[in-house]
Scaffold this motif. Structure first.
Motif, PDB file in Angstrom:
ATOM      1  N   TRP A   1       0.838  -1.189   0.000  1.00 46.57           N
ATOM      2  CA  TRP A   1       0.000   0.000   0.000  1.00 46.57           C
ATOM      3  C   TRP A   1       0.879   1.247   0.000  1.00 46.57           C
ATOM      4  O   TRP A   1       2.025   1.232   0.454  1.00 46.57           O
TER       5      TRP A   1
ATOM      6  N   ARG B   1      -2.330   5.564   2.031  1.00 45.44           N
ATOM      7  CA  ARG B   1      -3.375   4.604   2.390  1.00 45.44           C
ATOM      8  C   ARG B   1      -3.170   4.078   3.817  1.00 45.44           C
ATOM      9  O   ARG B   1      -4.136   3.922   4.572  1.00 45.44           O
TER      10      ARG B   1
ATOM     11  N   LEU C   1     -16.098   1.911  -5.449  1.00 50.07           N
ATOM     12  CA  LEU C   1     -14.652   1.927  -5.299  1.00 50.07           C
ATOM     13  C   LEU C   1     -13.987   1.091  -6.375  1.00 50.07           C
ATOM     14  O   LEU C   1     -14.568   0.144  -6.896  1.00 50.07           O
TER      15      LEU C   1
ATOM     16  N   ASP D   1      -8.873  -2.138  -6.289  1.00 52.58           N
ATOM     17  CA  ASP D   1      -7.768  -2.097  -5.335  1.00 52.58           C
ATOM     18  C   ASP D   1      -8.170  -1.429  -4.021  1.00 52.58           C
ATOM     19  O   ASP D   1      -7.421  -1.492  -3.036  1.00 52.58           O
ATOM     20  N   GLN D   2      -9.353  -0.797  -3.994  1.00 53.67           N
ATOM     21  CA  GLN D   2      -9.816  -0.145  -2.774  1.00 53.67           C
ATOM     22  C   GLN D   2     -10.746  -1.023  -1.940  1.00 53.67           C
ATOM     23  O   GLN D   2     -11.010  -0.726  -0.776  1.00 53.67           O
TER      24      GLN D   2
ATOM     25  N   VAL E   1     -10.942  -1.285   2.494  1.00 57.15           N
ATOM     26  CA  VAL E   1     -12.223  -0.951   3.114  1.00 57.15           C
ATOM     27  C   VAL E   1     -12.759  -2.131   3.917  1.00 57.15           C
ATOM     28  O   VAL E   1     -13.191  -1.989   5.067  1.00 57.15           O
TER      29      VAL E   1
ATOM     30  N   ASP F   1      -5.477   9.288   0.948  1.00 54.84           N
ATOM     31  CA  ASP F   1      -6.439   8.400   0.285  1.00 54.84           C
ATOM     32  C   ASP F   1      -7.885   8.729   0.663  1.00 54.84           C
ATOM     33  O   ASP F   1      -8.592   7.886   1.252  1.00 54.84           O
TER      34      ASP F   1
ATOM     35  N   PRO G   1     -10.785   8.735  -0.935  1.00 54.34           N
ATOM     36  CA  PRO G   1     -11.864   7.799  -1.286  1.00 54.34           C
ATOM     37  C   PRO G   1     -12.016   6.648  -0.297  1.00 54.34           C
ATOM     38  O   PRO G   1     -13.127   6.296   0.104  1.00 54.34           O
ATOM     39  N   VAL G   2     -10.896   6.049   0.106  1.00 52.25           N
ATOM     40  CA  VAL G   2     -10.952   4.957   1.069  1.00 52.25           C
ATOM     41  C   VAL G   2     -11.397   5.467   2.437  1.00 52.25           C
ATOM     42  O   VAL G   2     -12.256   4.864   3.095  1.00 52.25           O
TER      43      VAL G   2
ATOM     44  N   THR H   1     -15.202   6.410   2.358  1.00 54.70           N
ATOM     45  CA  THR H   1     -16.075   5.246   2.195  1.00 54.70           C
ATOM     46  C   THR H   1     -16.090   4.403   3.468  1.00 54.70           C
ATOM     47  O   THR H   1     -17.146   3.919   3.900  1.00 54.70           O
TER      48      THR H   1
END
Length: 299
Positions: free
Chosen positions: A84, A88, A210, A213-214, A218, A272, A274-275, A278
């Motif tokens: 990662w 992340r 997502l 890879d996300q 999560v 990161d 988005p991660v 979410t």
């Protein structure tokens, strides 16, 4: 019930506006600036001077630091094995290491364990999570943001972090007897903007689509935050002799969904987003189910 409705409505409203109303591009960052620099410090200044600590609360507070340290160690190890990015790893550390022990935690604990449980939840939140956010959150955000920073620069960011400054001021004010009623009321009104605006901001950025890879971070983050770490806090507490309501509240606080302010901090430092967002959104929804289930398993 009203508090739960407010949480869900603000989250849904942010999502609907982002999807259908085409809000200004800078809306979420502007809201986040207010939350981190104004509303969150106001809440610390409003609540911390009222706290009174005694010996039976030691594990209750220490368990919140355990959650953060365990997250940091775990994601540093897992992230290295899974290749990662540092961003992340930092995002997972912040969002799973810090629980939503106030905005969602307070109404949930009060509903499940009454006023006595709520009083202990405030102690865990202010003495544990807020300190972990102000100190540990500042260190993680600075060191994983991709910037070349020295120990002096990290220390400076921690010491100048608004929540940390507010915490120091609050402890002094508490020792001197608290705020005058008028100022205390003003701080409470400003702090009251935190919950609706924070969840609205989360809703603005909430996405379930997502990349492949996300999905792994999560899923792993949710399993750690909602299942693994509450079990660890419970088991360690029993080994150390913690019992009764303080142990129960320690576990419930550890089981809370990710902290909104932690996701905002991750967003501000480009860790990161988005991660982080979410994890926050899904974790918030799942927390309304998993926390009551943990409560059923506790004495």
């Amino acid at each position: 019930m009203t508090a739960f409705a407010l949480l869900l409505i603000c989250l849904a409203l942010g999502w609907l506006i982002a999807r259908y109303a085409h809000p200004p591009i800078g809306l979420a960052p502007a809201i986040n600036w207010w939350l981190i620099n104004i509303a969150l410090p106001a809440m610390v200044l409003n609540l911390v001077p009222r706290l009174h600590f005694d010996a039976h609360m030691v594990y209750l507070i220490a368990s919140q630091y355990l959650v953060f340290i365990a997250a940091w160690l775990l994601w540093a190890f897992v992230g290295q094995r899974l290749h990662w990015s540092r961003a992340r790893i930092g995002a997972l550390t912040l969002v799973t290491g810090l629980g939503n022990t106030s905005f969602i935690g307070y109404p949930l604990v009060e509903a499940l364990r009454g006023q006595e449980g709520l009083a202990l939840a405030v102690v865990a939140d202010q003495g544990g999570c807020f300190v972990a956010l102000a100190v540990g959150g500042g260190i993680v955000a600075a060191s994983y943001s991709g910037q070349a920073v020295s120990a002096r620069a990290i220390a400076r960011r921690v010491l100048l972090f608004p929540a940390f400054i507010s915490l120091m001021v609050s402890m002094l004010v508490g020792a001197l007897g608290g705020w005058p009623p008028l100022l205390d009321s003003v701080l409470a009104r400003i702090a009251g903007t935190l919950t609706p605006l924070a969840l609205f901001s989360v809703g603005l950025r909430f996405k379930l689509h997502l990349g492949r890879d996300q999905l792994s971070p999560v899923a792993l983050g949710l399993a750690f935050k909602l299942l693994l770490i509450p079990a660890l806090v419970l088991g360690l507490g029993l080994v150390l002799g913690a019992r009764g309501l303080p142990l129960t509240i320690a576990v419930l606080e550890a089981a809370m969904a990710p902290m909104i302010s932690a996701a905002i901090l991750a967003d501000q430092y480009h860790l990161d987003p988005p991660v982080a967002n979410t994890l926050l959104g899904i974790g918030t929804l799942l927390g309304f189910v998993t926390v009551p289930l943990w409560n059923l398993a506790l004495p």
